[in-house]
Motif scaffolding. Structure first.
Motif, PDB file in Angstrom:
ATOM      1  N   ASP A   8       0.880  -1.388   0.051  1.00  0.00           N
ATOM      2  CA  ASP A   8      -0.071   0.008  -0.043  1.00  0.00           C
ATOM      3  C   ASP A   8       0.789   1.295   0.182  1.00  0.00           C
ATOM      4  O   ASP A   8       1.502   1.555   1.008  1.00  0.00           O
ATOM      5  CB  ASP A   8      -0.865  -0.039   1.183  1.00  0.00           C
ATOM      6  CG  ASP A   8      -2.117   1.084   1.272  1.00  0.00           C
ATOM      7  OD1 ASP A   8      -1.442   2.033   0.705  1.00  0.00           O
ATOM      8  OD2 ASP A   8      -2.803   0.948   2.173  1.00  0.00           O
ATOM      9  N   SER A   9       0.867   2.017  -1.229  1.00  0.00           N
ATOM     10  CA  SER A   9       1.940   2.844  -1.334  1.00  0.00           C
ATOM     11  C   SER A   9       1.229   4.317  -0.448  1.00  0.00           C
ATOM     12  O   SER A   9       2.422   5.131  -0.326  1.00  0.00           O
ATOM     13  CB  SER A   9       1.989   3.366  -2.788  1.00  0.00           C
ATOM     14  OG  SER A   9       2.244   2.386  -3.607  1.00  0.00           O
ATOM     15  N   GLU A  13       3.493   4.318   7.539  1.00  0.00           N
ATOM     16  CA  GLU A  13       3.495   3.777   8.956  1.00  0.00           C
ATOM     17  C   GLU A  13       3.885   1.990   8.982  1.00  0.00           C
ATOM     18  O   GLU A  13       4.693   1.718   9.881  1.00  0.00           O
ATOM     19  CB  GLU A  13       2.650   4.128   9.790  1.00  0.00           C
ATOM     20  CG  GLU A  13       2.459   5.431  10.009  1.00  0.00           C
ATOM     21  CD  GLU A  13       1.100   6.025  10.863  1.00  0.00           C
ATOM     22  OE1 GLU A  13       0.643   4.889  11.455  1.00  0.00           O
ATOM     23  OE2 GLU A  13       0.706   7.018  10.980  1.00  0.00           O
ATOM     24  N   ARG A  14       3.340   1.335   7.920  1.00  0.00           N
ATOM     25  CA  ARG A  14       3.403  -0.082   7.848  1.00  0.00           C
ATOM     26  C   ARG A  14       4.635  -0.595   6.965  1.00  0.00           C
ATOM     27  O   ARG A  14       4.752  -1.582   6.940  1.00  0.00           O
ATOM     28  CB  ARG A  14       2.117  -0.550   7.734  1.00  0.00           C
ATOM     29  CG  ARG A  14       1.191  -0.565   8.758  1.00  0.00           C
ATOM     30  CD  ARG A  14      -0.121  -1.309   8.720  1.00  0.00           C
ATOM     31  NE  ARG A  14       0.142  -2.416   8.621  1.00  0.00           N
ATOM     32  CZ  ARG A  14      -0.594  -3.474   8.176  1.00  0.00           C
ATOM     33  NH1 ARG A  14      -1.776  -3.069   7.845  1.00  0.00           N
ATOM     34  NH2 ARG A  14      -0.512  -4.655   8.262  1.00  0.00           N
ATOM     35  N   ILE A  15       5.082   0.426   6.082  1.00  0.00           N
ATOM     36  CA  ILE A  15       6.222  -0.260   5.404  1.00  0.00           C
ATOM     37  C   ILE A  15       7.570  -0.804   6.034  1.00  0.00           C
ATOM     38  O   ILE A  15       8.083  -1.812   5.387  1.00  0.00           O
ATOM     39  CB  ILE A  15       6.757   1.006   4.502  1.00  0.00           C
ATOM     40  CG1 ILE A  15       7.576   0.561   3.247  1.00  0.00           C
ATOM     41  CG2 ILE A  15       7.421   2.016   5.125  1.00  0.00           C
ATOM     42  CD1 ILE A  15       6.880  -0.125   2.133  1.00  0.00           C
ATOM     43  N   LYS A  19       8.715  -4.648   5.205  1.00  0.00           N
ATOM     44  CA  LYS A  19      10.453  -4.955   5.223  1.00  0.00           C
ATOM     45  C   LYS A  19      10.797  -5.863   5.938  1.00  0.00           C
ATOM     46  O   LYS A  19      11.378  -6.879   5.515  1.00  0.00           O
ATOM     47  CB  LYS A  19      11.204  -3.585   5.322  1.00  0.00           C
ATOM     48  CG  LYS A  19      12.590  -3.708   5.153  1.00  0.00           C
ATOM     49  CD  LYS A  19      13.444  -2.464   5.737  1.00  0.00           C
ATOM     50  CE  LYS A  19      14.841  -2.768   5.817  1.00  0.00           C
ATOM     51  NZ  LYS A  19      15.482  -1.213   6.242  1.00  0.00           N
ATOM     52  N   GLU A  20      10.329  -6.009   7.110  1.00  0.00           N
ATOM     53  CA  GLU A  20      10.792  -7.055   8.021  1.00  0.00           C
ATOM     54  C   GLU A  20      10.142  -8.339   7.664  1.00  0.00           C
ATOM     55  O   GLU A  20      11.159  -9.352   7.536  1.00  0.00           O
ATOM     56  CB  GLU A  20      10.321  -6.680   9.542  1.00  0.00           C
ATOM     57  CG  GLU A  20      10.531  -7.586  10.476  1.00  0.00           C
ATOM     58  CD  GLU A  20      10.103  -7.211  11.856  1.00  0.00           C
ATOM     59  OE1 GLU A  20       9.361  -8.361  12.556  1.00  0.00           O
ATOM     60  OE2 GLU A  20       9.908  -6.075  12.170  1.00  0.00           O
ATOM     61  N   GLU A  21       9.057  -8.491   7.380  1.00  0.00           N
ATOM     62  CA  GLU A  21       8.468  -9.721   6.767  1.00  0.00           C
ATOM     63  C   GLU A  21       8.978 -10.091   5.458  1.00  0.00           C
ATOM     64  O   GLU A  21       9.212 -11.220   5.286  1.00  0.00           O
ATOM     65  CB  GLU A  21       7.018  -9.621   6.530  1.00  0.00           C
ATOM     66  CG  GLU A  21       6.129  -9.355   7.810  1.00  0.00           C
ATOM     67  CD  GLU A  21       6.315 -10.547   8.846  1.00  0.00           C
ATOM     68  OE1 GLU A  21       6.311 -11.455   8.579  1.00  0.00           O
ATOM     69  OE2 GLU A  21       6.367 -10.071  10.212  1.00  0.00           O
ATOM     70  N   PHE A  57      13.487   2.181   0.447  1.00  0.00           N
ATOM     71  CA  PHE A  57      12.970   1.770   2.031  1.00  0.00           C
ATOM     72  C   PHE A  57      12.947   0.438   2.119  1.00  0.00           C
ATOM     73  O   PHE A  57      13.652   0.092   3.134  1.00  0.00           O
ATOM     74  CB  PHE A  57      11.537   2.293   2.223  1.00  0.00           C
ATOM     75  CG  PHE A  57      11.386   2.185   3.782  1.00  0.00           C
ATOM     76  CD1 PHE A  57      11.764   3.229   4.742  1.00  0.00           C
ATOM     77  CD2 PHE A  57      10.945   1.162   4.239  1.00  0.00           C
ATOM     78  CE1 PHE A  57      11.584   2.886   6.011  1.00  0.00           C
ATOM     79  CE2 PHE A  57      10.770   0.851   5.548  1.00  0.00           C
ATOM     80  CZ  PHE A  57      10.990   1.898   6.502  1.00  0.00           C
ATOM     81  N   LEU A  58      12.744  -0.527   1.193  1.00  0.00           N
ATOM     82  CA  LEU A  58      13.090  -1.943   1.188  1.00  0.00           C
ATOM     83  C   LEU A  58      14.208  -2.220   0.985  1.00  0.00           C
ATOM     84  O   LEU A  58      14.654  -3.588   1.107  1.00  0.00           O
ATOM     85  CB  LEU A  58      11.908  -2.473   0.532  1.00  0.00           C
ATOM     86  CG  LEU A  58      10.620  -2.289   0.741  1.00  0.00           C
ATOM     87  CD1 LEU A  58       9.567  -3.008  -0.462  1.00  0.00           C
ATOM     88  CD2 LEU A  58      10.172  -2.612   2.087  1.00  0.00           C
TER      89      LEU A  58
END
Length: 80
Positions: A8-9, A13-15, A19-21, A57-58
């Motif tokens: 979801d671009s 807050e959840r990006i 990344k972690e997942e 970011f990722l």
């Protein structure tokens, strides 16, 4: 084998959770050879993260063991 992720671009807050997942999945033994496709959804929304921002970011350029592609898209219009 492919891993397909829809981001979801608009959800800055959840990006970090994404990344972690993502890195947890890519480290899994069953996915060692899997390609990665990331759909950057909601690109029609003003002030959303761009594909470049999401990629940065990722840290997609640091992924060397998997082929990957990030694609801008909009589920409402079918673009991308």
């Amino acid at each position: 084998q492919f891993v397909i992720i829809v981001v979801d671009s608009t959800d800055r807050e959840r990006i970090s959770v994404t990344k972690e997942e993502l890195y947890k999945m890519l480290a899994h033994e069953d996915l060692k050879k899997a390609g990665l496709l990331i759909f950057a959804n909601k690109q029609d929304v003003k002030e959303c993260m761009t594909v470049a921002e999401i990629s940065q970011f990722l840290k997609l350029t640091s992924i060397k063991d998997h082929q990957w592609h990030i694609q801008a898209c909009c589920a409402l219009t079918g673009e991308g």
